[in-house]
Scaffold this motif. Structure first.
Motif, mmCIF file in Angstrom:
data_model
loop_
_atom_site.group_PDB
_atom_site.id
_atom_site.type_symbol
_atom_site.label_atom_id
_atom_site.label_comp_id
_atom_site.label_asym_id
_atom_site.label_seq_id
_atom_site.Cartn_x
_atom_site.Cartn_y
_atom_site.Cartn_z
ATOM 1 N N MET A 1 0.848 -1.202 0.000
ATOM 2 C CA MET A 1 0.000 0.000 0.000
ATOM 3 C C MET A 1 0.880 1.247 0.000
ATOM 4 N N GLN A 2 0.378 2.289 -0.576
ATOM 5 C CA GLN A 2 1.170 3.510 -0.632
ATOM 6 C C GLN A 2 0.972 4.341 0.619
ATOM 7 N N ILE A 3 1.975 5.120 0.917
ATOM 8 C CA ILE A 3 1.976 5.874 2.168
ATOM 9 C C ILE A 3 0.762 6.806 2.276
ATOM 10 N N LEU B 1 9.073 11.026 -3.636
ATOM 11 C CA LEU B 1 8.622 11.059 -5.031
ATOM 12 C C LEU B 1 8.585 9.656 -5.629
ATOM 13 N N LEU B 2 9.651 8.902 -5.387
ATOM 14 C CA LEU B 2 9.754 7.563 -5.963
ATOM 15 C C LEU B 2 8.627 6.671 -5.449
ATOM 16 N N GLU B 3 8.279 6.872 -4.191
ATOM 17 C CA GLU B 3 7.251 6.048 -3.567
ATOM 18 C C GLU B 3 5.904 6.250 -4.265
ATOM 19 N N GLN B 4 5.737 7.378 -4.924
ATOM 20 C CA GLN B 4 4.455 7.692 -5.567
ATOM 21 C C GLN B 4 4.266 7.009 -6.923
ATOM 22 N N PRO C 1 3.886 3.890 -8.170
ATOM 23 C CA PRO C 1 2.760 2.975 -8.441
ATOM 24 C C PRO C 1 1.420 3.704 -8.505
ATOM 25 N N GLY C 2 1.258 4.725 -7.679
ATOM 26 C CA GLY C 2 0.022 5.499 -7.700
ATOM 27 C C GLY C 2 -0.147 6.239 -9.015
ATOM 28 N N MET C 3 0.958 6.729 -9.554
ATOM 29 C CA MET C 3 0.919 7.443 -10.832
ATOM 30 C C MET C 3 0.523 6.495 -11.970
ATOM 31 N N VAL C 4 1.051 5.277 -11.899
ATOM 32 C CA VAL C 4 0.733 4.288 -12.938
ATOM 33 C C VAL C 4 -0.764 3.996 -12.923
ATOM 34 N N LYS C 5 -1.309 3.910 -11.729
ATOM 35 C CA LYS C 5 -2.744 3.668 -11.587
ATOM 36 C C LYS C 5 -3.555 4.842 -12.125
ATOM 37 N N GLN C 6 -3.130 6.025 -11.706
ATOM 38 C CA GLN C 6 -3.844 7.235 -12.126
ATOM 39 C C GLN C 6 -3.817 7.393 -13.645
ATOM 40 N N ALA C 7 -2.665 7.140 -14.240
ATOM 41 C CA ALA C 7 -2.544 7.270 -15.693
ATOM 42 C C ALA C 7 -3.526 6.334 -16.377
ATOM 43 N N CYS C 8 -3.774 5.185 -15.751
ATOM 44 C CA CYS C 8 -4.675 4.199 -16.329
ATOM 45 C C CYS C 8 -6.134 4.643 -16.193
ATOM 46 N N ALA D 1 4.347 11.413 -18.045
ATOM 47 C CA ALA D 1 5.368 12.326 -18.563
ATOM 48 C C ALA D 1 5.707 13.394 -17.521
ATOM 49 N N HIS D 2 4.682 13.960 -16.918
ATOM 50 C CA HIS D 2 4.913 14.992 -15.912
ATOM 51 C C HIS D 2 5.646 14.417 -14.706
ATOM 52 N N TYR D 3 5.249 13.233 -14.328
ATOM 53 C CA TYR D 3 5.871 12.599 -13.173
ATOM 54 C C TYR D 3 7.345 12.280 -13.463
ATOM 55 N N ALA D 4 7.611 11.708 -14.621
ATOM 56 C CA ALA D 4 8.990 11.346 -14.984
ATOM 57 C C ALA D 4 9.881 12.582 -14.962
#
Length: 632
Positions: A1-3, A554-557, A559-566, A575-578
RNA sequence: GGUCCGGUAGCUCAGCUGGAUAGAGCAACUGCCUUCUAAGCAGUAGGUCCUAGGUUCGAAUCCUAGCCGGAUCACCA
């Protein structure tokens, strides 16, 4: 789970335990703490002030104390400022995350078996690919990768529009003006050659239609126009000569007359004849069609390979365009469709806020939407997916809306899973691309240009040493494509965007090469430091400096970004996250020495941060279809 | 005309399930390469978040009306 989710859970528990308030996860607002305050994540207290009957400060203190007491390994401190509870996550939590959660596949979810089909690219076989196709291709590819990263079984498909009057136009022009030219004899890429004949057709059509239009305006009879059309034309001309109409109405009528003139030209008659012959399967026409389409596919293959695109399955419209008709009968039987007096078949979608829509012409032939119904069913038979993504331009929003509603009414099992990934047109700084004005940006030319710029910049910076010719070629390709893809994907898909050639080849700032550079830099550091993964070393006592902590956070986020992008079907999130990750790393890099850190613990810690940053950048860029170089 | 989408710094774009003083990049200006890659970093400057109302502790974000731009409403695909 994310923080962030953990803090959400803790907040709910704290509210319940201390104030007996039942809060839902959605009712909580948890943000990243603003940099000017101390803390990592912030809980907004206002929504609970009334219920708890406490001042925001007291409320925050109670919750903070509860968390610190009940989850000391996670929450190490807190501070309440004006209704905001700023929570600090413990060093221990961050360090353990860094050592244990990281790995080559960080951010990629395990497969869960659900299936999704992504249809994209959808080229016509009468023209080469252009900038608009590139946005489509990059989006489709990226969305497919994002679904995979979310555990889906993905089928990438392409529907080739290989039949119809526009295809016949190229064929006819080649017959008339080609003198047997082939890609080999002219040293021309097949798709470009065919595209050239399409242009030749349009030119010929224009020169033929001008005299016809003149005749029409003069009120003379035109050969090849039927009586009804002629009457209509005369009526329009009469209206025009009236001189009473407003300007916009006048130009509307002029356009209509222009159209009529075009349709009355000999060459349009010829091309319609050719289409008829094609539909009847005339051997000579079919042979010509196959030959020219073959040229186009050869050309497309080169371009697709270059931009790193491919498909698991290709559908050809010529093979599927008749399939929709059988569902019209089904719909009629079930009362979903109805037949008008002239024999045409319709569906009434006024209940859905749309209009009546034709699904079968009075002559019994199918229209665009009929074909799409058939194809949708066909796709489902091939690959029974839960979701079906169509990457198609926003000019087809209405059409896709209609398709989804019809599929629903026909009780097709995949209907609810239909998503239109609608994207806006790509404009040039001077306005929209117009083939007539020759402002269309060709995909092949653009790729050439990007690679050339990559080569020039590399040479300028004197970074060619130590590379072989072959390696340099790969590097230029990686950088050129990286720049182009990143540029097109960083914008929210649904928005119309401006393609500024000068900006697109910029390699500084919010660009692909910037992120790629950061990756190469990290690999260089890791290599020189002789990095190997260490998970058993205890780093919790070393402490975390602000930039170290920021980077891990930032790195911890990811998996959440991957989900959100989906869920948002938006590669721009990635792209913004990278970029953010790369930017933060560069600050960190400039401020702290990694290989020559103040202590052995710090050295290990920073190497781990660098390593995981590299992993995140590589994985994020992969989701965008962008490769990262080991050095540049 | 109906429907849908957009309007945030000079330019290109984030932020939009309401939260603290609205953020990046480019362009402009100032600094920083004998130390792990300067395709980098640090900093300065730049804003009626289209307009007007409303909702509330709080609105760029939600609602209403309007303005501007675009798409679409084909027996074309």
């Amino acid at each position: 789970m994310q923080i962030a989710d953990i803090i959400r859970q803790l907040s709910i528990q704290a509210l319940k335990a201390v104030f007996d308030i039942d809060a839902t996860p959605e009712s909580l607002t948890i943000n990243e703490t603003k940099p000017e305050f101390t803390g990592d994540y912030t809980l907004v207290l206002f929504p609970f002030v009334k219920q708890a009957r406490k001042s925001p400060d007291a409320l925050g203190a109670s919750i903070g104390e509860w968390m610190q007491a009940n989850a000391p390994e996670i929450i190490s401190g807190f501070e309440t400022v004006k209704g905001f509870l700023n929570l600090s996550v413990s060093n221990q939590y961050w360090v353990i995350f860094l050592q244990q959660q990281g790995g080559e596949h960080f951010g990629m979810a395990a497969p869960h078996g659900k299936k999704v089909m992504v249809e994209y690219s959808s080229p016509n076989t009468n023209k080469p690919l252009h900038l608009g196709h590139l946005r489509n291709n990059f989006l489709g590819w990226s969305v497919a990768e994002i679904y995979k990263a979310n555990g889906y079984n993905v089928m990438k498909t392409c529907v080739v529009n290989d039949r119809g009057i526009h295809i016949c136009k190229s064929m006819l022009a080649w017959q008339k003006f080609g003198n047997g030219a082939t890609p080999a004899t002219t040293q021309t890429k097949g798709d470009h050659l065919v595209g050239d004949y399409y242009v030749k057709f349009e030119n010929e059509l224009r020169s033929q239609s001008e005299p016809v239009l003149h005749e029409l305006l003069e009120g003379r009879d035109v050969a090849g126009m039927d009586e009804a059309a002629l009457q209509k034309a005369k009526l329009l001309v009469a209206k025009l000569s009236d001189g009473q109409l407003p300007d916009d109405k006048q130009s509307e009528i002029r356009d209509e007359l222009k159209d009529m003139a075009r349709n009355a030209t000999p060459i349009m008659h010829e091309v319609r004849d050719m289409l008829r012959k094609w539909e009847q399967g005339d051997p000579e026409t079919m042979a010509l069609w196959k030959m020219m389409n073959g040229w186009v596919y050869d050309g497309f293959d080169v371009t697709y390979k270059r931009i790193g695109s491919n498909f698991d399955k290709i559908y050809y419209e010529s093979e599927t365009y008749l399939e929709g008709k059988q569902y019209v009968d089904e719909g009629l039987n079930r009362g979903v469709f109805f037949r008008k007096e002239d024999g045409s078949v319709w569906i009434d979608l006024s209940g859905e806020g749309l209009d009546e829509k034709l699904v079968l012409r009075k002559d019994g032939t199918s229209v665009y939407i009929t074909q799409d119904i058939g194809l949708a069913k066909h796709k489902y038979a091939d690959f029974p997916m839960e979701q079906s993504v169509y990457v198609i331009g926003d000019e087809q929003n209405y059409h896709m809306n209609v398709l989804k509603h019809i599929c629903k009414k026909l009780d097709m099992p995949f209907a609810d899973g239909i998503h239109h990934l609608s994207y806006g047109m790509v404009d040039l700084p001077t306005g929209r691309m117009k083939s007539r004005e020759g402002t269309v940006v060709d995909a092949d030319d653009l790729c050439d240009e990007m690679e050339k710029v990559a080569a020039d910049k590399t040479a300028e910076l004197g970074k060619v040493e130590g590379f072989t010719e072959a390696e340099l070629k790969v590097l230029y390709h990686t950088l050129g494509m990286g720049a182009l893809k990143f540029y097109l994907l960083r914008v929210d898909p649904k928005k119309r965007m401006v393609f500024n050639p000068e900006e697109s080849i910029d390699f500084h700032g919010f660009t692909g090469p910037f992120v790629q550079y950061t990756y190469a830099r990290i690999q260089s550091v890791l290599k020189k430091a002789g990095y190997t993964k260490e998970t058993d070393k205890d780093l919790t006592e070393a402490g975390l400096l602000p930039l170290e902590r920021e980077q891990i956070k930032l790195l911890e986020q990811f998996p959440g970004m991957v989900k959100q992008a989906c869920t948002e079907m938006s590669p721009s999130v990635i792209a913004h996250y990278a970029f953010q990750v790369a930017k933060a790393f560069n600050s960190f890099y400039a401020e702290h020495s990694i290989a020559k850190a103040e202590s052995e613990e710090k050295r290990t810690l920073r190497l781990e941060i660098s390593y995981l940053t590299g992993v995140v950048i590589r994985n994020a860029m992969k989701l965008l279809g962008i490769a990262v170089p080991e050095r540049m």
